[in-house]
Design a protein around this motif. Structure first.
Motif, mmCIF file in Angstrom:
data_model
loop_
_atom_site.group_PDB
_atom_site.id
_atom_site.type_symbol
_atom_site.label_atom_id
_atom_site.label_comp_id
_atom_site.label_asym_id
_atom_site.label_seq_id
_atom_site.Cartn_x
_atom_site.Cartn_y
_atom_site.Cartn_z
ATOM 1 N N LYS A 27 0.839 -1.193 0.000
ATOM 2 C CA LYS A 27 0.000 0.000 0.000
ATOM 3 C C LYS A 27 0.880 1.251 0.000
ATOM 4 O O LYS A 27 1.943 1.272 0.602
ATOM 5 C CB LYS A 27 -0.889 0.000 1.237
ATOM 6 N N SER A 29 2.400 4.765 1.014
ATOM 7 C CA SER A 29 2.509 5.492 2.273
ATOM 8 C C SER A 29 2.099 6.940 2.023
ATOM 9 O O SER A 29 1.916 7.358 0.878
ATOM 10 C CB SER A 29 3.935 5.412 2.823
ATOM 11 N N ALA A 30 1.955 7.691 3.087
ATOM 12 C CA ALA A 30 1.566 9.097 2.949
ATOM 13 C C ALA A 30 2.582 9.832 2.094
ATOM 14 O O ALA A 30 3.788 9.618 2.215
ATOM 15 C CB ALA A 30 1.467 9.738 4.319
ATOM 16 N N ASP A 32 5.076 12.541 0.694
ATOM 17 C CA ASP A 32 5.990 13.454 1.368
ATOM 18 C C ASP A 32 5.945 14.858 0.775
ATOM 19 O O ASP A 32 6.743 15.714 1.111
ATOM 20 C CB ASP A 32 7.417 12.903 1.337
ATOM 21 N N GLN A 79 9.432 -0.747 1.880
ATOM 22 C CA GLN A 79 9.319 0.634 2.362
ATOM 23 C C GLN A 79 9.496 1.650 1.233
ATOM 24 O O GLN A 79 8.740 2.610 1.125
ATOM 25 C CB GLN A 79 10.352 0.888 3.469
ATOM 26 N N ALA A 82 6.487 1.603 -1.120
ATOM 27 C CA ALA A 82 5.348 2.297 -0.508
ATOM 28 C C ALA A 82 5.531 3.817 -0.605
ATOM 29 O O ALA A 82 4.585 4.548 -0.924
ATOM 30 C CB ALA A 82 5.192 1.869 0.943
ATOM 31 N N LYS A 83 6.733 4.286 -0.349
ATOM 32 C CA LYS A 83 7.023 5.722 -0.421
ATOM 33 C C LYS A 83 6.837 6.242 -1.854
ATOM 34 O O LYS A 83 6.204 7.279 -2.069
ATOM 35 C CB LYS A 83 8.459 5.979 0.053
ATOM 36 N N GLY A 86 3.234 6.338 -2.834
ATOM 37 C CA GLY A 86 2.574 7.500 -2.224
ATOM 38 C C GLY A 86 2.872 8.777 -2.991
ATOM 39 O O GLY A 86 2.007 9.634 -3.176
#
Length: 90
Positions: A27, A29-30, A32, A79, A82-83, A86
């Motif tokens: 999924k 991630s928020a 940046d 990670q 996901a980044k 996002g």
């Protein structure tokens, strides 16, 4: 016999938990706040391909020998994927 079966089941579950996550199940991630650049999209595609291969190798390794061999020699990129998802809306 029940004890051996329980141990084998728990070992298999532990091996599956250590498997790499397929990129389509990661999924985003928020965000940046940075815009998605062409380099970000290229990196996301490269990492997704590597993560997919690692997940397939893990599944095959667990099926054949009971070990997630794909994750054993490679870095998990969950990670970073996901980044980038996002940031780039993937």
């Amino acid at each position: 016999m029940k004890k051996i079966s329980l141990i084998l089941t728990m070992s298999l579950m532990a091996s599956l938990a250590a498997c790499a996550t397929p990129p389509d199940r990661i999924k985003p991630s928020a965000s940046d706040g940075q815009p998605c650049s062409p380099a970000d999209m290229k990196r996301l595609n490269q990492l997704s391909e590597q993560q997919g291969k690692m997940a397939r190798n893990d599944a095959l390794g667990v099926f054949i020998i009971g070990l997630p061999v794909g994750s054993m020699g490679q870095k998990d990129h969950k990670q970073e994927i996901a980044k980038l998802k996002g940031r780039c809306g993937g």
